[in-house]
Design an enzyme around this catalytic site. Structure first.
Site, short mmCIF file in Angstrom:
data_model
loop_
_atom_site.label_atom_id
_atom_site.label_comp_id
_atom_site.label_asym_id
_atom_site.label_seq_id
_atom_site.Cartn_x
_atom_site.Cartn_y
_atom_site.Cartn_z
N ASN A 1 0.79 -1.18 -0.11
CA ASN A 1 -0.01 0.00 -0.07
C ASN A 1 0.84 1.23 -0.20
O ASN A 1 0.63 2.31 -0.78
CB ASN A 1 -0.89 0.02 1.27
CG ASN A 1 -2.08 -0.76 1.00
OD1 ASN A 1 -2.71 -0.60 -0.29
ND2 ASN A 1 -2.70 -1.19 2.01
N GLU B 1 -6.43 -7.51 4.86
CA GLU B 1 -5.96 -8.30 3.99
C GLU B 1 -5.88 -9.90 4.34
O GLU B 1 -5.23 -10.57 3.69
CB GLU B 1 -4.54 -8.01 3.55
CG GLU B 1 -3.48 -8.16 4.77
CD GLU B 1 -3.51 -7.02 5.88
OE1 GLU B 1 -2.36 -7.19 6.55
OE2 GLU B 1 -4.45 -6.45 5.99
N ASP C 1 -6.32 -2.40 -3.15
CA ASP C 1 -7.65 -2.88 -3.19
C ASP C 1 -7.65 -3.82 -4.52
O ASP C 1 -8.44 -4.87 -4.59
CB ASP C 1 -8.60 -1.78 -3.45
CG ASP C 1 -8.84 -1.26 -2.15
OD1 ASP C 1 -8.56 -1.60 -1.15
OD2 ASP C 1 -9.69 -0.16 -2.22
#
Length: 308
Positions: free
Chosen positions: A185, A220, A194
């Site tokens: 991320n 996650e 995503d």
């Protein structure tokens, strides 16, 4: 009263618009319902004049998300068809995960994603019934990955736990998560994070049987409940998933491919064990897998535990 050419033209325009509106109503109203992001469950009816979507206060549909541009996209009627047009947004507009490059028609049942916010298109005369069906579905389906959510996971595991205890049948649980997801991320952005989760769910879903439950457990982390599966079979399945994730790259927003791995923990229900006991042991196995260097499978076991 005398009429001018302009009056006749205006009357024709209004009559034509009224015919279009009647046709639209004949086909049933069209709305979008938010299924992922802030204000989940929000239902928005599309005006006959079209609407602008974005996080700017002057937009017709205000979306409070940093992933959405101030003027992100526009919904516009073309005849009896509603279309969406991206307004040069930063994170893009997608219909069924295909990026919008020009005016794109919307049909009932399609997904509409603006940045990290997802809507579903609803159309039809029986809109209220379909809306309530969608609300129920949203209660058990994760909006991002389209697999079951934690609520359904808990309900399914409670049910299968009771059955396994009563009939003394095997029940196994796999917990796994994406390795180094925070770093992913940080380096590639939350939109790409995503995308990885979406692709992860799609990839793993092909290994799941109809009588099993595949769910997004949180963030996650994912879970697989395997009724009638001894631990040996669960470990074998976990290894297949690990290999499938490792061997095929994941595609990011800019068409860049990256490698992703997962760590997996496996446990099988013991006699008279609680649901929480099973989850805790699978979770311990997962952390052992991560502590052992990630990208591997660990089965929970202790000395003298011959059942596993």
């Amino acid at each position: 009263m005398n009429t001018t050419w302009e009056d006749d033209e205006e009357a024709t325009r209004v009559a034509s618009a009224n015919v279009d509106l009647l046709s639209i109503r004949d086909e049933g109203p069209i709305s979008i319902v938010q299924i992922y992001g802030p204000e989940i469950g929000r239902l928005i009816d599309i005006d006959v004049d079209g609407m602008v979507l974005g996080r700017g206060i002057d937009c017709d549909i205000l979306i409070n998300s940093d992933t959405v541009s101030r003027q992100h996209a526009e919904l516009r009627w073309v005849g009896n068809t509603i279309t969406v047009q991206d307004s040069d947004s930063l994170n893009g507009t997608y219909v069924d995960e295909r990026r919008v490059r020009g005016p794109t028609p919307l049909e009932g049942g399609q997904s509409l994603r603006l940045g990290g916010v997802i809507f579903k298109v609803l159309r039809g005369a029986d809109l209220e019934r379909r809306y309530h069906e969608e609300i129920y579905r949203m209660a058990i389906i994760d909006g991002l990955t389209a697999i079951h959510n934690k609520r359904y996971f808990v309900e399914f595991l409670d049910r299968e736990h009771g059955r396994a205890i009563r009939h003394e049948r095997p029940l196994s649980l796999i917990l796994f998560d994406v390795d180094n997801f925070k770093s992913l991320n940080d380096h590639h952005g939350h939109i790409n994070g995503d995308r990885v989760l979406e692709q992860m769910a799609s990839r793993v879903r092909s290994f799941v049987r109809r009588d099993e439950c595949f769910a997004r457990y949180g963030g996650e982390e994912f879970a697989l409940i395997l009724p009638e599966s001894p631990v040996r079979g669960a470990v074998a399945l976990a290894e297949k998933i690990r290999i499938a994730v490792e061997e095929t790259p994941f595609r990011l927003e800019d068409d860049q491919d990256i490698s992703v791995t997962v760590s997996l923990g496996v446990a099988m229900l013991r006699a008279n064990e609680t649901v929480q006991g099973l989850i805790s042991r699978a979770d311990e196995a997962l952390y052992e897998a991560k502590g052992a260097g990630r990208n591997n499978v660990r089965q929970w076991a202790s000395a003298g535990d011959s059942s596993e």
